[in-house]
Design a protein around this motif. Structure first.
Motif, PDB file in Angstrom:
ATOM      1  N   LEU A 128      -1.168  -0.087  13.230  1.00 31.29           N
ATOM      2  CA  LEU A 128      -0.982  -1.399  12.384  1.00 31.29           C
ATOM      3  C   LEU A 128      -0.243  -2.438  13.280  1.00 31.29           C
ATOM      4  CD1 LEU A 128      -0.404  -0.096   8.803  1.00 31.29           C
ATOM      5  CD2 LEU A 128      -2.470  -0.875   9.884  1.00 31.29           C
ATOM      6  N   ILE A 141      -8.408   1.629   4.301  1.00 30.85           N
ATOM      7  CA  ILE A 141      -8.393   2.754   3.593  1.00 30.85           C
ATOM      8  C   ILE A 141      -9.500   2.592   2.353  1.00 30.85           C
ATOM      9  CG2 ILE A 141      -5.895   3.300   3.925  1.00 30.85           C
ATOM     10  CD1 ILE A 141      -5.508   1.362   1.618  1.00 30.85           C
ATOM     11  N   LEU A 147      -7.933   7.232   4.830  1.00 34.25           N
ATOM     12  CA  LEU A 147      -7.646   6.555   6.177  1.00 34.25           C
ATOM     13  C   LEU A 147      -8.896   6.688   7.029  1.00 34.25           C
ATOM     14  CD1 LEU A 147      -3.932   7.915   6.669  1.00 34.25           C
ATOM     15  CD2 LEU A 147      -4.668   5.568   6.543  1.00 34.25           C
ATOM     16  N   LEU A 199      -1.411   5.202  11.098  1.00 36.29           N
ATOM     17  CA  LEU A 199      -0.421   3.971  10.856  1.00 36.29           C
ATOM     18  C   LEU A 199       0.386   3.239  12.093  1.00 36.29           C
ATOM     19  CD1 LEU A 199       1.373   5.228   7.668  1.00 36.29           C
ATOM     20  CD2 LEU A 199      -0.591   4.144   7.815  1.00 36.29           C
ATOM     21  N   LEU A 223      -5.461  -2.104   6.099  1.00 40.29           N
ATOM     22  CA  LEU A 223      -3.972  -2.072   5.976  1.00 40.29           C
ATOM     23  C   LEU A 223      -3.097  -3.185   6.476  1.00 40.29           C
ATOM     24  CD1 LEU A 223      -3.250   1.775   5.883  1.00 40.29           C
ATOM     25  CD2 LEU A 223      -3.156   0.230   3.862  1.00 40.29           C
ATOM     26  N   THR A 273       2.068  -4.873   9.755  1.00 36.23           N
ATOM     27  CA  THR A 273       2.611  -4.454   8.543  1.00 36.23           C
ATOM     28  C   THR A 273       3.718  -3.595   8.718  1.00 36.23           C
ATOM     29  OG1 THR A 273       0.431  -4.468   7.502  1.00 36.23           O
ATOM     30  CG2 THR A 273       1.879  -3.096   6.535  1.00 36.23           C
ATOM     31  N   GLN A 293       0.846   5.205   0.495  1.00 33.70           N
ATOM     32  CA  GLN A 293       0.221   6.631   1.009  1.00 33.70           C
ATOM     33  C   GLN A 293       1.078   7.634   0.415  1.00 33.70           C
ATOM     34  OE1 GLN A 293      -0.750   7.080   5.140  1.00 33.70           O
ATOM     35  NE2 GLN A 293       0.411   8.851   4.982  1.00 33.70           N
ATOM     36  N   ALA A 329       0.796  -1.189   0.042  1.00 42.19           N
ATOM     37  CA  ALA A 329      -0.236  -0.029   0.016  1.00 42.19           C
ATOM     38  C   ALA A 329       0.965   1.302   0.155  1.00 42.19           C
ATOM     39  CB  ALA A 329      -0.813   0.040   1.196  1.00 42.19           C
ATOM     40  N   VAL A 355       3.885  -0.965   3.849  1.00 43.29           N
ATOM     41  CA  VAL A 355       3.198   0.431   3.522  1.00 43.29           C
ATOM     42  C   VAL A 355       4.242   1.377   3.284  1.00 43.29           C
ATOM     43  CG1 VAL A 355       1.897   2.390   4.460  1.00 43.29           C
ATOM     44  CG2 VAL A 355       0.818   0.086   4.699  1.00 43.29           C
ATOM     45  N   ALA A 366      -1.536  -5.811   4.325  1.00 41.11           N
ATOM     46  CA  ALA A 366      -0.382  -5.422   3.226  1.00 41.11           C
ATOM     47  C   ALA A 366       0.577  -6.210   3.954  1.00 41.11           C
ATOM     48  CB  ALA A 366      -0.306  -3.917   3.220  1.00 41.11           C
TER      49      ALA A 366
END
Length: 309
Positions: free
Chosen positions: A106, A53, A44, A103, A78, A109, A8, A6, A84, A81
């Motif tokens: 998470l 997302i 987000l 973030l 996310l 990730t 951003q 992913a 990121v 993934a």
């Protein structure tokens, strides 16, 4: 876990494929079998302790026209993934800061660069750890202090603490325009003030640091009549090498950045001095380096990323 990355970043249609480092990283990721999901900070959401997302599943192509194809629009967790990438351009404002807090939620990730590190490593303040390798530098919002610094050093450069891409940089060679400076300080608050380096006319060197390693550099020449070497300000990239002093400084900064959990960064040098710009939010310059040297550092980037635990 699926092989999904992913990214951003900014709007897809804002990409300049000739200069965009994110595009180069995405192309290389695809060669390694990863799917790309692209999103912006506005996409987000925190729902039931998970970060979702509203993203775009996209395929990139190494060509000038029709260089991407939108495959589908997706709502995506996310944590599903593999990686990121934080790749949106500054300004480093509250929207940027809030995205790093998202973030931080998470669990599984890997995020490049680490969101806590992106918040903590101020691109101007962090450089002051290396003042002995910089031109004389102060950070202040005091007009009298700036005028005193100008009297001592004759020529000075003033930069906003959270400035980027060579924007809003002042150069004072003659008398300081106090009223103008007051408005500038009111707008930007604390600023970095430095002794002007005559060598800036010969350009700067952008150094690429990946996982604590100094991997190369380009020299950026300003357009005629300018002191700004940024590609976005009309600068032109040419091939270069680092001398012993420049390599020493770069390695010291690289070591410090690795300790701070910054994986990918760019630093700028002028005339053998670190000039106070340590780019950790969205480092650029890899396409120019590839074009000049035939070395694709995006390959090294992903090789190093996949070695991370």
């Amino acid at each position: 876990m699926k092989k999904i990355i992913a990214i951003q970043s900014n709007k897809l249609n804002e990409i300049n494929i000739e200069t965009d480092t994110t595009f180069l990283l995405a192309l290389e990721a695809q060669k390694k079998g990863y799917q790309i999901i692209w999103y912006e900070t506005k996409d987000l959401n925190l729902i039931n302790s998970k970060i979702y997302i509203n993203g775009i599943k996209v395929r990139f192509f190494d060509r000038k026209k029709n260089f991407y194809k939108i495959l589908s629009f997706v709502k995506f967790n996310l944590d599903e993934a593999k990686f990121v990438l934080i790749r949106q351009n500054p300004p480093f404002n509250m929207d940027y800061i809030n995205s790093t807090h998202f973030l931080n939620n998470l669990k599984s990730t890997r995020i490049i660069n680490d969101p806590t590190a992106v918040r903590n490593v101020s691109e101007k303040f962090f450089s002051t750890r290396f003042l002995k390798y910089m031109p004389e530098t102060i950070i202040t919002k005091n007009i009298k202090q700036i005028i005193s610094f100008k009297k001592k050093h004759k020529k000075i450069v003033i930069k906003p603490i959270h400035g980027y891409a060579g924007k809003n940089i002042l150069f004072f060679e003659k008398k300081v325009k106090v009223d103008y400076l007051k408005k500038y300080i009111k707008k930007f608050d604390h600023v970095m003030v430095q002794r002007y380096l005559e060598k800036v006319k010969d350009g700067d060197k952008r150094v690429f640091i990946i996982n604590g390693k100094v991997k190369g550099a380009i020299r950026r020449l300003p357009k005629k009549g300018s002191i700004l070497s940024n590609i976005s300000q009309g600068g032109v990239a040419i091939k270069t090498k680092l001398n012993l002093r420049e390599l020493k400084i770069s390695k010291l900064v690289a070591k410090s950045l690795k300790k701070e959990n910054i994986f990918f960064a760019g630093i700028d040098l002028v005339g053998g001095y670190l000039i106070g710009d340590i780019n950790v939010t969205s480092p650029t310059g890899l396409p120019q380096y590839r074009n000049l040297t035939n070395i694709n550092l995006a390959q090294f980037f992903w090789k190093e990323v996949e070695k991370l635990k």
